[in-house]
Every structure is written in C-alpha cells, then in structure tokens.
Design an enzyme around this catalytic site. Structure first.
Site, PDB file in Angstrom:
ATOM      1  N   LYS A 173       0.992  -1.184   0.092  1.00 36.71           N
ATOM      2  CA  LYS A 173      -0.067  -0.071  -0.189  1.00 36.71           C
ATOM      3  C   LYS A 173       0.849   1.190   0.065  1.00 36.71           C
ATOM      4  O   LYS A 173       1.225   1.772   1.070  1.00 36.71           O
ATOM      5  CB  LYS A 173      -0.821  -0.062   1.324  1.00 36.71           C
ATOM      6  CG  LYS A 173      -2.166   0.646   1.059  1.00 36.71           C
ATOM      7  CD  LYS A 173      -2.343   2.094   0.458  1.00 36.71           C
ATOM      8  CE  LYS A 173      -1.977   3.076   1.573  1.00 36.71           C
ATOM      9  NZ  LYS A 173      -1.687   4.159   1.163  1.00 36.71           N
ATOM     10  N   GLY A 226       6.661   5.589   7.978  1.00 33.00           N
ATOM     11  CA  GLY A 226       5.551   6.963   7.906  1.00 33.00           C
ATOM     12  C   GLY A 226       5.616   7.736   9.122  1.00 33.00           C
ATOM     13  O   GLY A 226       6.607   7.728   9.938  1.00 33.00           O
ATOM     14  N   SER A 227       4.460   8.329   9.314  1.00 39.58           N
ATOM     15  CA  SER A 227       4.335   9.244  10.840  1.00 39.58           C
ATOM     16  C   SER A 227       4.200   8.409  11.804  1.00 39.58           C
ATOM     17  O   SER A 227       3.650   7.050  11.794  1.00 39.58           O
ATOM     18  CB  SER A 227       3.303  10.240  10.508  1.00 39.58           C
ATOM     19  OG  SER A 227       1.850   9.463  10.024  1.00 39.58           O
ATOM     20  N   GLY A 231       1.881   5.016  12.472  1.00 34.58           N
ATOM     21  CA  GLY A 231       2.416   3.773  12.845  1.00 34.58           C
ATOM     22  C   GLY A 231       1.818   3.302  14.053  1.00 34.58           C
ATOM     23  O   GLY A 231       1.665   2.167  14.309  1.00 34.58           O
ATOM     24  N   GLU A 248       8.906   2.187  11.124  1.00 34.22           N
ATOM     25  CA  GLU A 248       9.804   3.233  10.983  1.00 34.22           C
ATOM     26  C   GLU A 248       9.146   4.836  11.130  1.00 34.22           C
ATOM     27  O   GLU A 248       8.321   4.810  10.105  1.00 34.22           O
ATOM     28  CB  GLU A 248      10.767   3.092   9.594  1.00 34.22           C
ATOM     29  CG  GLU A 248      11.715   1.896  10.079  1.00 34.22           C
ATOM     30  CD  GLU A 248      12.850   2.184  10.912  1.00 34.22           C
ATOM     31  OE1 GLU A 248      13.093   3.202  11.518  1.00 34.22           O
ATOM     32  OE2 GLU A 248      13.302   1.128  11.438  1.00 34.22           O
ATOM     33  N   CYS A 282      13.147  11.124   6.578  1.00 30.70           N
ATOM     34  CA  CYS A 282      13.181  10.916   8.105  1.00 30.70           C
ATOM     35  C   CYS A 282      14.675  10.981   8.698  1.00 30.70           C
ATOM     36  O   CYS A 282      14.804  11.553  10.015  1.00 30.70           O
ATOM     37  CB  CYS A 282      12.623   9.616   8.421  1.00 30.70           C
ATOM     38  SG  CYS A 282      13.054   8.200   7.414  1.00 30.70           S
ATOM     39  N   GLU A 381       8.942  17.269  14.557  1.00 33.70           N
ATOM     40  CA  GLU A 381       9.550  17.102  12.853  1.00 33.70           C
ATOM     41  C   GLU A 381       8.761  18.080  12.266  1.00 33.70           C
ATOM     42  O   GLU A 381       7.331  17.709  12.179  1.00 33.70           O
ATOM     43  CB  GLU A 381       9.338  15.293  12.643  1.00 33.70           C
ATOM     44  CG  GLU A 381       9.876  15.273  11.195  1.00 33.70           C
ATOM     45  CD  GLU A 381       9.739  13.584  11.121  1.00 33.70           C
ATOM     46  OE1 GLU A 381       8.348  13.088  11.280  1.00 33.70           O
ATOM     47  OE2 GLU A 381      10.842  13.271  10.514  1.00 33.70           O
TER      48      GLU A 381
HETATM   49  P1  ADP Z   1       3.120  10.900   5.462  1.00 39.10           P
HETATM   50  O1  ADP Z   1       3.008  12.227   6.104  1.00 39.10           O
HETATM   51  O2  ADP Z   1       4.614  10.672   5.161  1.00 39.10           O
HETATM   52  O3  ADP Z   1       2.435  10.639   4.293  1.00 39.10           O
HETATM   53  P2  ADP Z   1       1.884   8.838   6.918  1.00 39.10           P
HETATM   54  O4  ADP Z   1       2.142   8.344   7.947  1.00 39.10           O
HETATM   55  O5  ADP Z   1       0.398   9.573   6.963  1.00 39.10           O
HETATM   56  O6  ADP Z   1       2.807   9.735   6.562  1.00 39.10           O
HETATM   57  O7  ADP Z   1       1.780   7.806   5.325  1.00 39.10           O
HETATM   58  C1  ADP Z   1       2.569   6.706   5.431  1.00 39.10           C
HETATM   59  C2  ADP Z   1       1.810   6.064   4.697  1.00 39.10           C
HETATM   60  O8  ADP Z   1       0.874   5.160   5.928  1.00 39.10           O
HETATM   61  C3  ADP Z   1       1.141   6.025   3.600  1.00 39.10           C
HETATM   62  O9  ADP Z   1       0.898   4.984   2.743  1.00 39.10           O
HETATM   63  C4  ADP Z   1      -0.216   6.332   4.137  1.00 39.10           C
HETATM   64  O10 ADP Z   1      -1.530   6.129   3.218  1.00 39.10           O
HETATM   65  C5  ADP Z   1      -0.582   5.111   5.111  1.00 39.10           C
HETATM   66  N1  ADP Z   1      -1.255   5.427   6.369  1.00 39.10           N
HETATM   67  C6  ADP Z   1      -1.566   6.339   7.039  1.00 39.10           C
HETATM   68  N2  ADP Z   1      -2.380   6.390   8.067  1.00 39.10           N
HETATM   69  C7  ADP Z   1      -2.595   5.020   8.165  1.00 39.10           C
HETATM   70  C8  ADP Z   1      -3.288   4.210   8.993  1.00 39.10           C
HETATM   71  N3  ADP Z   1      -4.434   4.630   9.735  1.00 39.10           N
HETATM   72  N4  ADP Z   1      -3.518   2.759   8.672  1.00 39.10           N
HETATM   73  C9  ADP Z   1      -2.560   2.134   7.655  1.00 39.10           C
HETATM   74  N5  ADP Z   1      -2.101   2.898   6.790  1.00 39.10           N
HETATM   75  C10 ADP Z   1      -1.760   4.205   7.174  1.00 39.10           C
END
Ligand code: ADP
Length: 481
Positions: A173, A226-227, A231, A248, A282, A381
């Site tokens: 995804k 991701g964030s 996470g 991460e 990051c 951040e």
């Molecule tokens: P960024 O600000 O770098 O986009 P996110 O953490 O929002 O960071 O996104 C990183 C990845 O995680 C993306 O592929 C996003 O679609 C996915 N993502 C965001 N929220 C969720 C969640 N609650 N469950 C699963 N995947 C998520």
C-alpha cells in the site's frame, strides 16, 4: 490519459472509487497523470490473492526466487530514467537525486536476489551425541508493506525485495502522493516472472484502505514507514490480528559541531542532509548544536551557503532542492516556523517561498536561530528544509540537548577530537550515529532503524531484514533406532 489502477493477482484492475489528478508540485498547472483508488473489495482481493499465492511461492527454491529479483533489477535498469522522471514530477524530488534513488533500488534488488543463495540457518552442537540440531528459516506468509512518498522507489524495494526472496507474498500500500510511481514500479518489477498474486499493489488512502488491510486476517506481517500517528494506529491493528510488525517513524536529527571541526566540510554535509529533498527525509538534519567557539563562524557560513542553494523545478538537473510534496505540507511547515518564531526564534534566512518560480509548493531553505530548547522547533518534526540552531557549552551538554527529544533516528558529530567523538558515540540516543558524515542517507547492506519513538521492532536492510521477514524453525533429527 489512462487512469492508473491497483495491481492484483498479476494484472491491473478496473478503476475503483473515483479519480485523482496528480499535479506536479513544481508547477501545479501541470497534470502528471490520473489514478483511481482501489475499492475495499479490491483490497480484500489483493490480500486473498497473496494468501493463495503463498504456498506456491514458498515451494520455489530460494535461489529460484532470487533469479526473479535479478531479472527485476535488469528490467528496472531499463526503466531508470522514465521512472525517475515520473517520480520527480509526482512528488518533487530533484531528478539527480531521484535517478540515484532508482539506482539504489536496482542495487537493493540485486543484493536481496543474492540472499536467495545465502545461509538461512545454523547447525548447533546437540547435547545428544546422535542428534542433528539445526535452525532453518522460512517465509511467514502474506506481508503488508505500507510506505511513504518521500522515497517512492527505494523504501518499497527495501521492503519488498527481502520479503519476496524469503518466500513471503506481498500486498503493498504505497502513499497516495506516490501512486503513479508505485504503479509504474509494479509494472516493471511485476514483469520479472512472479506467479500471479505474489506481488500486489493497492492504491488508495491509508486511513481507510491501509487501516482495513492492517486488520485483514490473511496478513501475517506488516512493515511500515511513515508518521508516528499512523504507525501507532497500525500497531493497534496488528495486535488485533497477531501479525508481526515493524515501524519506522519520525526523526529530529541533530548535527553537533565542535570548535575543531573542518567548517567547510561541516557546512556542506549539514546542508546536504538538511536541504536536499527539501528536508523531506526521516534522517534529515533539522537541528544544529554548536559549541561557543564555533557558533558565530558556523552561523555565518551556514547563512551564506544556504542563500546560494539553487531551488527550482524538480526536473531541472541543476537544482539543489525542489518543492515540498503538497500545499498541505508547505502550509504545515510554514505554520510551524511561525510558531517557532512566536516562541522567540529568529529567522536568519528563508521561511517564505522563493520568487520567480512556477506556481508550486515552495518553501525556501530556512535557518532559525535562538530557538528555545524544549520548544516546537527543538522537538517537532517539520519534514521540510528548516534547520534550528542551538548552542551548548560542552560536548556533554550538546549530547544532552540532542537527546532531549522523543525521537532517536540519526545523528551527526563534526570534530577531529577522538575523545569527544567517543563520548558522543557512547551517549547519543540514535539508531544511526555518524562522525563527520551527514545524518541523511543509508547503506543498504547495514542495519537501518532508530531508537525511542523513531522505530518499533526489527531493523530493516542488510541481513537484519531476514530477522523480520522469516520465522525460525529449530529442528532435531535423531536416528530411528
Ligand atoms: P506521510 O505524512 O509521510 O504521508 P503517513 O504516516 O500519513 O505519513 O503515511 C505513510 C503511509 O501510511 C501512507 O501509505 C499512508 O497512506 C499510510 N497510512 C496513513 N495512515 C494509516 C493508517 N491509519 N493505517 C494504515 N496505513 C496508514
């Protein structure tokens, strides 16, 4: 313009829920492409396809799986420039860096292809004289890879390549901001000869589709970058199903500069890690902590050099940094700089968008001085080209200030003094601890990951990836009589 869709069971699916136009962040009047998020049903079909394909892929020998990855590397090499241009246009990373990232992806595929012929276990001396006691690793099952947009090629490959070579099947995804790049990568890698269902890509929003996949019963492991907030939500989902997971997340990476440092080297490496990719790594440096003997000279040199950094459209080979990925990201960065100024910070250069550029998501490289320790620019951040400057009286104080944040991903120290370098190496709370090197960038053959709130679970990359993407079986064999 063809609408780009998800990839399930070896084929691109019909368009799902609506259409999303991608506007080039370097010039938002330019439409790069159009994609369609998957439906919930398509996402579930991807998980089921990965479940059905697992016994088939698992039955291949590891060297044979490695051969498919070698082929994928060759195919990706042929698509290097096209993929790099698409990614630069979609998420704004300058083309020079983006080409380098695709090269990294090719190298990662070859490295993990080689894992197909390396040891997957150990033999132990048994306490029983007649027993053969050994360990053996196998794939886990379908794994879910959730990736961000800032390394739209390297991060997905450093997850999918080890996942695949060790016999797992994949549902990937990707981030919404890198959907076109993800589909292109799936087309290239998918043509290498995997059985249908081994590699599946679901385009769409994280909060609905990603969260749904996280809780799908077929998924046996989840690797996320991701964030922090996403996470944590994924961690909760994984605990519900019992899936293994690794996370991460963010960083607030310091560069400490001692008075004996080579100033030219320090300035170049600090700015490279802070400003390239517009600070959207990051591992980017976002805090500089200098000792009094060097602070004034360093401040002046950083300001002077920052003002010369060329910012412009990502497809221009000569730019040092491009735009940030989206208007929301730009607004968030500028709002946080403003909040930092309200706390007493003084902008030395930057903060606003540069002039004379096409309409894009511009944030000029920014330096902020007199930042309050514990304040927003010290701990949060921003994910943008922004550096906060601090002073500390000694290396001990500098390391304490560097550690006084929730994150611990990467850190740099610039010095020629071995004793103080050793103090920093022993006390710095970071997964990546660098001396006279920039905080950004990773080497794929070495373990990657952070401490504290930056990471959870197993390390990524190198041989460490095997720990996450396999289960260990301990086997005892004795004579029948
Ligand atoms: P960024 O600000 O770098 O986009 P996110 O953490 O929002 O960071 O996104 C990183 C990845 O995680 C993306 O592929 C996003 O679609 C996915 N993502 C965001 N929220 C969720 C969640 N609650 N469950 C699963 N995947 C998520």
């Amino acid at each position: 313009m063809d609408v780009i869709t998800s990839y399930v069971h070896g084929a691109f699916v019909a368009p799902g829920d609506g259409r999303r136009s991608v506007h080039d962040p370097s010039d938002t009047t330019r439409v790069v492409g159009e994609w369609s998020p998957a439906t919930e049903l398509q996402a579930a079909q991807a998980a089921e396809a990965a479940r059905a394909a697992f016994p088939i892929w698992d039955a291949w020998t590891a060297p044979a799986r490695g051969q498919v990855l070698f082929k994928a590397a060759t195919l990706l090499e042929q698509e290097r420039d096209a993929l790099a241009r698409l990614a630069s246009s979609e998420m704004g990373k300058p083309i020079g860096e983006m080409g380098g990232e695709v090269d990294r992806g090719i190298a990662l595929l070859r490295y993990y292809a080689g894992e197909g012929t390396r040891a997957i276990g150990e033999v132990y001396p048994s306490t029983m004289a007649d027993a053969l006691l050994f360990s053996r690793r196998t794939g886990i099952g379908p794994v879910l890879l959730i990736t961000p947009w800032n390394f739209p090629v390297a991060i997905p490959i450093w997850k999918m390549a080890p996942a695949l070579v060790f016999g797992n099947t994949v549902v990937w995804k990707p981030a919404e901001w890198a959907s076109l790049t993800a589909a292109h990568l799936a087309r290239v890698v998918g043509a290498a000869g995997f059985p249908p269902g081994v590699l599946n890509v679901i385009l769409g929003p994280g909060k609905s589709l990603g969260a749904g996949l996280t809780r799908h019963a077929a998924i046996r492991a989840i690797s996320f970058t991701g964030s922090r907030s996403a996470g944590m939500s994924i961690a909760h989902g994984a605990l519900e199903t019992g899936a293994k997971f690794q996370l991460e997340m963010g960083g607030k990476n310091p560069a400490i500069v001692l008075e004996d440092a080579d100033l030219d080297v320090a300035v170049e490496r600090i700015l490279s890690s802070a400003m390239r990719s517009a600070g959207q790594k990051c591992t980017a440096t976002s805090r500089v902590i200098a000792l009094p003997g060097v602070l004034a000279r360093l401040r002046e040199a950083l300001v002077e050099r920052t003002r010369t950094l060329k910012q412009g459209p990502a497809l221009d080979e000569s730019v040092y940094l491009g735009p940030v990925v989206s208007s929301a990201q730009r607004d968030s960065i500028l709002a946080k700089v403003e909040a930092g100024v309200a706390e007493g910070g003084v902008v030395l250069t930057g903060a606003q968008g540069p002039r004379d550029l096409p309409p894009g998501h511009w944030v000029a490289p920014t330096l902020v001085d007199q930042v309050r320790p514990g304040g927003l620019l010290h701990t949060e951040e921003l994910f943008g080209p922004v550096v906060a400057l601090f002073s500390a009286a000694t290396v001990q104080e500098a390391v304490a200030l560097a550690n006084a944040v929730p994150y611990g991903l990467s850190a740099s120290l610039f010095t020629r003094d071995l004793d103080r370098a050793l103090y920093y190496i022993w006390h710095m709370e970071a997964g990546l601890v660098r001396v006279n090197d920039e905080s950004a960038g990773v080497e794929y053959q070495a373990p990657f990951g952070g401490v504290k709130e930056s990471s959870w679970g197993w390390r990524e990359q190198g041989r460490a990836a095997m720990e996450f993407y396999t289960e260990t079986h301990t086997i005892t064999v004795r004579p029948s009589r």
